[in-house]
Write a protein that holds these residues in place. Sequence first.
Motif, PDB file in Angstrom:
ATOM      1  N   PHE A 282       0.916  -1.412  -0.203  1.00 38.31           N
ATOM      2  CA  PHE A 282       0.006   0.261   0.130  1.00 38.31           C
ATOM      3  C   PHE A 282       0.983   1.316  -0.218  1.00 38.31           C
ATOM      4  CE2 PHE A 282      -2.995  -3.044   1.570  1.00 38.31           C
ATOM      5  CZ  PHE A 282      -4.074  -2.905   0.934  1.00 38.31           C
ATOM      6  N   ASP A 283       0.972   1.713  -1.092  1.00 38.99           N
ATOM      7  CA  ASP A 283       1.486   3.525  -1.113  1.00 38.99           C
ATOM      8  C   ASP A 283       0.524   4.589  -0.784  1.00 38.99           C
ATOM      9  OD1 ASP A 283       3.308   5.033  -1.814  1.00 38.99           O
ATOM     10  OD2 ASP A 283       2.663   5.980  -4.101  1.00 38.99           O
ATOM     11  N   VAL A 284       0.871   4.211   0.899  1.00 38.54           N
ATOM     12  CA  VAL A 284       0.047   5.088   2.096  1.00 38.54           C
ATOM     13  C   VAL A 284       0.894   5.562   2.103  1.00 38.54           C
ATOM     14  CG1 VAL A 284      -2.414   4.395   0.345  1.00 38.54           C
ATOM     15  CG2 VAL A 284      -1.209   3.180   2.957  1.00 38.54           C
ATOM     16  N   PRO A 285       0.543   6.877   3.251  1.00 43.50           N
ATOM     17  CA  PRO A 285       0.727   7.299   4.852  1.00 43.50           C
ATOM     18  C   PRO A 285       0.731   6.744   5.867  1.00 43.50           C
ATOM     19  CG  PRO A 285      -0.679   8.597   3.684  1.00 43.50           C
ATOM     20  CD  PRO A 285      -0.680   7.821   3.112  1.00 43.50           C
ATOM     21  N   TYR A 286      -0.750   5.847   5.639  1.00 41.18           N
ATOM     22  CA  TYR A 286      -1.671   5.408   7.273  1.00 41.18           C
ATOM     23  C   TYR A 286      -1.279   3.660   7.042  1.00 41.18           C
ATOM     24  CZ  TYR A 286      -1.311  10.202   8.230  1.00 41.18           C
ATOM     25  OH  TYR A 286      -1.095  11.771   8.949  1.00 41.18           O
ATOM     26  N   ILE A 287      -1.205   3.155   8.725  1.00 43.19           N
ATOM     27  CA  ILE A 287      -1.735   1.781   8.682  1.00 43.19           C
ATOM     28  C   ILE A 287      -2.611   1.903  10.019  1.00 43.19           C
ATOM     29  CG2 ILE A 287      -1.148  -0.644   8.756  1.00 43.19           C
ATOM     30  CD1 ILE A 287      -0.096   0.524   6.148  1.00 43.19           C
ATOM     31  N   HIS A 288      -3.497   0.948   9.720  1.00 48.48           N
ATOM     32  CA  HIS A 288      -4.608   1.198  10.581  1.00 48.48           C
ATOM     33  C   HIS A 288      -4.117   0.115  11.788  1.00 48.48           C
ATOM     34  CE1 HIS A 288      -7.569   1.261  13.194  1.00 48.48           C
ATOM     35  NE2 HIS A 288      -8.274   2.242  12.967  1.00 48.48           N
ATOM     36  N   ILE A 289      -3.718  -0.601  12.665  1.00 46.16           N
ATOM     37  CA  ILE A 289      -3.765  -1.915  13.054  1.00 46.16           C
ATOM     38  C   ILE A 289      -4.607  -2.313  14.345  1.00 46.16           C
ATOM     39  CG2 ILE A 289      -1.467  -1.994  12.935  1.00 46.16           C
ATOM     40  CD1 ILE A 289      -0.661  -0.956  15.886  1.00 46.16           C
ATOM     41  N   GLY A 290      -5.645  -1.644  14.601  1.00 44.80           N
ATOM     42  CA  GLY A 290      -6.671  -2.678  14.860  1.00 44.80           C
ATOM     43  C   GLY A 290      -6.512  -1.916  16.529  1.00 44.80           C
ATOM     44  N   THR A 291      -6.484  -2.682  17.479  1.00 44.36           N
ATOM     45  CA  THR A 291      -6.088  -3.355  18.911  1.00 44.36           C
ATOM     46  C   THR A 291      -7.326  -3.023  19.973  1.00 44.36           C
ATOM     47  OG1 THR A 291      -4.771  -0.523  19.396  1.00 44.36           O
ATOM     48  CG2 THR A 291      -4.019  -1.900  18.033  1.00 44.36           C
ATOM     49  N   ARG A 300       4.050  -5.990  25.256  1.00 50.61           N
ATOM     50  CA  ARG A 300       5.112  -5.818  24.230  1.00 50.61           C
ATOM     51  C   ARG A 300       4.369  -5.361  22.947  1.00 50.61           C
ATOM     52  NH1 ARG A 300       9.755  -9.679  24.914  1.00 50.61           N
ATOM     53  NH2 ARG A 300       8.233 -10.708  24.820  1.00 50.61           N
ATOM     54  N   PHE A 301       3.473  -6.581  22.815  1.00 57.03           N
ATOM     55  CA  PHE A 301       3.026  -6.761  21.405  1.00 57.03           C
ATOM     56  C   PHE A 301       2.717  -5.478  19.991  1.00 57.03           C
ATOM     57  CE2 PHE A 301       0.077  -7.129  18.186  1.00 57.03           C
ATOM     58  CZ  PHE A 301       0.052  -7.839  17.403  1.00 57.03           C
ATOM     59  N   VAL A 302       1.558  -4.513  20.748  1.00 55.24           N
ATOM     60  CA  VAL A 302       1.619  -3.025  19.938  1.00 55.24           C
ATOM     61  C   VAL A 302       2.317  -1.971  19.979  1.00 55.24           C
ATOM     62  CG1 VAL A 302       0.088  -1.230  20.105  1.00 55.24           C
ATOM     63  CG2 VAL A 302      -0.793  -3.358  20.899  1.00 55.24           C
ATOM     64  N   PRO A 303       3.831  -1.934  20.820  1.00 60.83           N
ATOM     65  CA  PRO A 303       4.254  -1.458  20.633  1.00 60.83           C
ATOM     66  C   PRO A 303       5.140  -1.322  19.586  1.00 60.83           C
ATOM     67  CG  PRO A 303       4.667  -0.791  22.756  1.00 60.83           C
ATOM     68  CD  PRO A 303       3.075  -2.022  22.326  1.00 60.83           C
ATOM     69  N   GLU A 304       5.761  -3.194  18.815  1.00 66.78           N
ATOM     70  CA  GLU A 304       6.323  -3.763  18.719  1.00 66.78           C
ATOM     71  C   GLU A 304       5.766  -3.741  16.920  1.00 66.78           C
ATOM     72  OE1 GLU A 304       8.195  -8.120  19.046  1.00 66.78           O
ATOM     73  OE2 GLU A 304       8.485  -7.243  21.165  1.00 66.78           O
ATOM     74  N   MET A 305       5.087  -3.902  17.156  1.00 69.14           N
ATOM     75  CA  MET A 305       4.130  -4.107  15.787  1.00 69.14           C
ATOM     76  C   MET A 305       4.247  -2.332  15.572  1.00 69.14           C
ATOM     77  SD  MET A 305       3.545  -6.573  15.459  1.00 69.14           S
ATOM     78  CE  MET A 305       3.859  -7.847  16.571  1.00 69.14           C
ATOM     79  N   ALA A 306       4.009  -1.625  16.031  1.00 65.11           N
ATOM     80  CA  ALA A 306       4.336  -0.009  15.906  1.00 65.11           C
ATOM     81  C   ALA A 306       5.667   0.439  15.326  1.00 65.11           C
ATOM     82  CB  ALA A 306       3.513   0.391  16.957  1.00 65.11           C
ATOM     83  N   ALA A 307       5.901  -0.458  15.701  1.00 62.20           N
ATOM     84  CA  ALA A 307       7.711   0.162  15.107  1.00 62.20           C
ATOM     85  C   ALA A 307       8.434  -0.561  14.147  1.00 62.20           C
ATOM     86  CB  ALA A 307       8.463   0.076  16.111  1.00 62.20           C
ATOM     87  N   ALA A 308       7.474  -1.291  13.474  1.00 65.46           N
ATOM     88  CA  ALA A 308       7.360  -2.768  12.429  1.00 65.46           C
ATOM     89  C   ALA A 308       6.899  -1.751  11.439  1.00 65.46           C
ATOM     90  CB  ALA A 308       6.636  -3.688  12.955  1.00 65.46           C
ATOM     91  N   VAL A 309       5.792  -1.412  11.564  1.00 63.48           N
ATOM     92  CA  VAL A 309       4.949   0.054  10.931  1.00 63.48           C
ATOM     93  C   VAL A 309       5.286   1.369  10.777  1.00 63.48           C
ATOM     94  CG1 VAL A 309       3.445   1.778   9.871  1.00 63.48           C
ATOM     95  CG2 VAL A 309       2.869  -0.368  10.891  1.00 63.48           C
ATOM     96  N   ARG A 310       6.476   1.649  11.534  1.00 64.08           N
ATOM     97  CA  ARG A 310       6.858   3.616  11.280  1.00 64.08           C
ATOM     98  C   ARG A 310       8.782   2.715  10.315  1.00 64.08           C
ATOM     99  NH1 ARG A 310       5.337   4.517  17.198  1.00 64.08           N
ATOM    100  NH2 ARG A 310       3.467   6.519  16.746  1.00 64.08           N
ATOM    101  N   ALA A 311       9.197   1.707  10.633  1.00 67.11           N
ATOM    102  CA  ALA A 311      10.076   1.240  10.427  1.00 67.11           C
ATOM    103  C   ALA A 311       9.771   0.908   8.784  1.00 67.11           C
ATOM    104  CB  ALA A 311      10.337  -0.434  11.238  1.00 67.11           C
ATOM    105  N   CYS A 312       8.539   0.734   8.396  1.00 62.50           N
ATOM    106  CA  CYS A 312       8.808   0.760   6.634  1.00 62.50           C
ATOM    107  C   CYS A 312       8.864   2.105   6.566  1.00 62.50           C
ATOM    108  CB  CYS A 312       7.386   0.257   6.336  1.00 62.50           C
ATOM    109  SG  CYS A 312       7.677  -1.698   6.537  1.00 62.50           S
ATOM    110  N   GLY A 313       8.224   3.657   7.415  1.00 62.85           N
ATOM    111  CA  GLY A 313       7.834   4.493   6.308  1.00 62.85           C
ATOM    112  C   GLY A 313       6.390   4.512   6.525  1.00 62.85           C
ATOM    113  N   LYS A 314       6.028   4.408   7.611  1.00 65.59           N
ATOM    114  CA  LYS A 314       4.096   4.718   7.470  1.00 65.59           C
ATOM    115  C   LYS A 314       4.071   5.370   9.045  1.00 65.59           C
ATOM    116  CE  LYS A 314       3.544   2.611   3.772  1.00 65.59           C
ATOM    117  NZ  LYS A 314       3.414   2.941   2.172  1.00 65.59           N
TER     118      LYS A 314
END
Length: 673
Positions: A282-291, A300-314
Amino acid sequence: MTCTRIALMLLSFIQQVATAGHPPLLPAPQQISWTDQRFSINGTITITTTTPNCQPITDSLKNWLERFPKTSVRAVADSTHQRTTKQIGLRLEPNGLFRNQPEGYSLTVSGSTIHLSAATGQGLFWAYRTLQQLVQHQPQPYLAGCRITDFPAFPIRGFMHDVGRSFIPIERLKEHIAILSRYKINTFHWHLTEDLAWRLESDVIPSLTDSAVTQRFPGLFYTKQQARELVDFCKALHVLLIPEIDMPGHSGAFRRATGYDMQSDSGKVLVKKLLREVCALFDVPYIHIGTDEVAFKDARFVPEMAAAVRACGKEVIGWYPGAALDTSAIRQLWIRNNRPLPPMKFIESRNLYFNHFATQADLIGLFQRNLCDVPNATPTRLGAIGCIWNDRKLTDVDQIERLNGFYPLMLTLAERSWRGGGQAETAAGVVLTDKGAFAEFENRLLMHKRLHFSRLNFPYVAQSALHWRLSQPYPNGGDPHASFPPETEPTDFAGNPATGATIYLRHTWGPEIVRGYIDKPRPNHTVYAYTYVYSPRHQRVGAWIDFHTYGRSEKDASPPAGQWDYKGSRIWINGKAIDPPVWSTPGLHPVDLETPYTNEPYENRPPVVVPLRKGWNKVLLKLPVGAFQTADYRLVKWMFTCVFVRPAGMNYEIAEELIFLPDRHLSTQKAND
């Protein structure tokens, strides 16, 4: 001349003026002044531009204008242009009037020239969308003369489809996005995964979309190519696509496909891989991860997933209430009585779940309310997304649109989120308070229904002139069949006024959240409602009649045979009881959400045919209620719907020659309207 005859003439005059007046712009611009000039759409029209960045709008404008007969369009650079008879100038001015309003624009239409100016391509696109709404067709197509300065109150104005529980074909999604972009809806939230199904193709875990994993509508999912195409489609219409991969709750499909809980060590490894795959797709600026709606076993689950998204530039969006996210994430609010914390950037979806709405009444509430508890956006209060959750299985996409009032509600959200303003739901709610403002909006809404939605599901009819009287609540001691004076001694009573086709005595969520017509509703009470309906002749008409709105996320029981509902509700016209329809599945108590509705919702069945005599006809309704939560209805709705309608294409229109007046006096109608 009788008051009745005068009333009919007045109604006819109002309808003629509404049709012959200015174009019904929706959403209404922030500032507009009309002129008597007309830009005729014929002959040769020249489009001039200041920069190549205007090319997408130039192409759209050219393609649109050339659909009109005897019209040709040429586009030239401003520096090479020699003035012609008719021209349209496009101006991108990044440092101009709208430098702090990226979606703002100005639009001027005169007899020979049109000027569109904005700081961004998105602003120019909204100017073009407004220009399209300025078309009039009498005697020949022309654009109405005006001067407009316009900008949105909120930067997020969107809708969400839950395709995890349902499935909407990609072409229908495109149709929704394209139609709503005409009304400056700029966000599509795509809820792709659920317990029931994972709807997005994956190369990392191909089994996610297997039929064996999918519990509803197996075999239906979106390919990666379709996802890419939808991103490009949205970009061309200046719509932000927000894909949601819900985690770690609502993840039954993931668990069935992998054998792992998302919060397990092995599960987390796979989820991170999936997130990287989604971010690349998805060439978009945001990814929604629910939660939301989950017990967290791993902090640690959500912080790790947020970090994974941000590592991709989102950047990350998550529901609130939901997992703790840092203040750089955007939260989407979903529980009305849960307030955002001060530094939190958020999107409003509180009481914007259309699957719980009664379209006629809640549209009034949506029009009257403010968003994010403010009249205009702030750096943390970003706007609103209307959501459709399909917990209960529906038979097709038409039901999703029809039972959830999708188009009329979204056009109302488009008006409110662009214009701003409004008041708290506890102050106005679904009680029509500003009748003049609502009637003006309703007129524009219904003109768009007639012009653009005759072949689409648009389950809304005019209601700002439907007036009722409500009795005091009578304590019934838990007996819904108990009778009281309005029934035993059927004389008119001087009760409280109410206006609308659907009247909530007590709103679904109670007065603490949304105000209804009974200020302090209590269980085990009975209320009566009445009005008089004037008919110019003896006739039989269709009636939308109902006493419960069937929530698309509920296990509501179907009514018993021969009864309107489980509360003992009744309706009489001229003293004769009106029988309910023959229910397709009477007395059905579904134990799950897999049984689709048949003819329980009034939108899903032919109107009840009722007789009206020439002159005034009394309509009396009995509205008992017991507990506000029962085995038959988790959410007991103390309400009624009653309006007389006729078929109009795929939809229905109000029988316009009828007049709803409790005391049968024209002076009252003027005061109410």
